[in-house]
Design an enzyme around this catalytic site. Structure first.
Site, short mmCIF file in Angstrom:
data_model
loop_
_atom_site.label_atom_id
_atom_site.label_comp_id
_atom_site.label_asym_id
_atom_site.label_seq_id
_atom_site.Cartn_x
_atom_site.Cartn_y
_atom_site.Cartn_z
N ARG A 183 66.10 46.61 30.93
CA ARG A 183 65.24 47.01 32.05
C ARG A 183 65.69 46.26 33.31
O ARG A 183 66.04 45.08 33.21
CB ARG A 183 63.78 46.63 31.78
CG ARG A 183 63.14 47.46 30.72
CD ARG A 183 61.63 47.14 30.68
NE ARG A 183 60.99 47.78 29.57
CZ ARG A 183 60.27 47.17 28.63
NH1 ARG A 183 60.08 45.87 28.69
NH2 ARG A 183 59.73 47.85 27.65
N ARG A 236 47.01 30.79 37.44
CA ARG A 236 48.43 30.84 37.78
C ARG A 236 48.68 30.31 39.19
O ARG A 236 49.83 30.29 39.63
CB ARG A 236 48.90 32.28 37.71
CG ARG A 236 49.65 32.63 36.41
CD ARG A 236 50.03 34.04 36.53
NE ARG A 236 51.06 34.57 35.73
CZ ARG A 236 50.90 35.17 34.55
NH1 ARG A 236 49.74 35.15 33.95
NH2 ARG A 236 51.91 35.75 33.98
N LYS A 286 53.67 32.32 24.91
CA LYS A 286 52.20 32.18 24.97
C LYS A 286 51.51 33.36 24.29
O LYS A 286 50.57 33.19 23.53
CB LYS A 286 51.71 32.10 26.42
CG LYS A 286 52.22 30.92 27.20
CD LYS A 286 51.50 30.78 28.55
CE LYS A 286 51.66 31.98 29.45
NZ LYS A 286 53.04 32.18 29.96
N ARG A 316 62.25 35.14 39.58
CA ARG A 316 60.82 35.10 39.30
C ARG A 316 60.41 33.73 38.77
O ARG A 316 59.36 33.20 39.11
CB ARG A 316 60.48 36.20 38.30
CG ARG A 316 59.01 36.50 38.28
CD ARG A 316 58.70 37.72 37.47
NE ARG A 316 59.45 38.88 37.91
CZ ARG A 316 59.92 39.83 37.09
NH1 ARG A 316 59.72 39.74 35.80
NH2 ARG A 316 60.55 40.86 37.58
N ARG A 365 66.54 41.17 26.01
CA ARG A 365 65.80 42.35 25.53
C ARG A 365 66.56 43.63 25.88
O ARG A 365 66.99 43.81 27.02
CB ARG A 365 64.42 42.41 26.18
CG ARG A 365 63.48 41.37 25.64
CD ARG A 365 62.05 41.74 25.92
NE ARG A 365 61.76 41.80 27.33
CZ ARG A 365 60.72 41.19 27.91
NH1 ARG A 365 59.89 40.48 27.19
NH2 ARG A 365 60.50 41.31 29.20
#
Ligand code: AMP
Length: 217
Positions: free
Chosen positions: A161, A90, A15, A172, A129
């Site tokens: 991370r 959201r 997005k 999540r 990542r």
């Protein structure tokens, strides 16, 4: 065409990459609550101080804070003839608050754009990542360093991370996106708002071309 649009999809759907360009093409401002909240955190405003803990934990910032911030933003002059919302609403509570604001303006939401990316691809994108100490970000699959695990310029080790660990991303996706945000899509379907479904798999250019085709300017 100016109007009120909403781009919807899980974190990692793309997005943030697609929305600014699409907004320019549609001739409306790009309104990202994530960007706005990050600016508040950076500026150390009272809202930023309050929001930071939720954001760091990957949780949603409380509805009342986000709704107020969004309400002020869309009351600005540049949003009078429309906007592209990114990252808002959201929750169904936020969607209902938005509906009330739009009802006051006398114009309901024109279109919900769904960027469709399945859970496994979200996990691949986010968990791939790798970050170097100097801040450079790589991606195991899409932007790998020349030598695996090592930064190209300074030879620093690359780390993932903690937030990007597959289990954290999956949790999540399920506990925040599926449980709290996906019902927003059903909310607008039930209200009969036009939905445009875009396959979010592919290169940035491929997805942008699909958006252009589905939403002529
Ligand atoms: P984003 O850049 O849209 O992924 O947003 C980054 C973070 O800001 C999210 O993980 C949330 O903590 C917070 N956030 C952004 N938009 C909202 C929203 N509409 N409601 C609640 N929290 C939000």
């Amino acid at each position: 065409m100016p109007g009120s649009y909403l781009i919807f999809g899980p974190p990692g759907a793309g997005k943030g990459t697609q929305a600014p360009r699409l907004a320019t093409r549609l001739g409306v401002p790009h309104v990202s609550t994530g960007d706005m909240l990050r600016a508040h955190v950076k500026g150390g405003t009272p809202l930023g101080v309050e929001a930071k803990g939720y954001m760091d934990a990957g949780d949603l910032v409380p509805d009342d804070l986000v709704v107020r911030m969004l309400g002020e933003r869309i009351a600005e002059a540049d949003a009078a003839s429309g906007f592209l919302l990114d990252g808002f609403p959201r929750t169904v509570v936020q969607a209902e608050a938005l509906d009330a604001m739009l009802a006051e303006r006398g114009r309901p939401l024109d279109c919900v754009i769904v960027l469709d990316v399945p859970e496994e691809e979200v996990v691949r994108r986010i968990s791939g990542r790798l970050v170097a100490q100097n801040g450079r970000i790589y991606h195991e699959l899409y932007d790998p360093p020349a030598t695996p695990g090592v930064d190209d310029e300074e030879g620093l080790p690359l780390v993932r991370r903690p937030d990007d660990e597959p289990d954290v991303v999956r949790n999540r996706y399920r506990n925040v996106y599926l449980a709290q945000t996906l019902p927003v899509r059903d909310h607008y379907r039930a209200a009969g708002v036009r939905e445009v479904l875009i396959d979010g798999i592919g290169s940035t250019d491929e997805v942008a071309a699909r958006l252009d085709q589905a939403l002529p300017a």
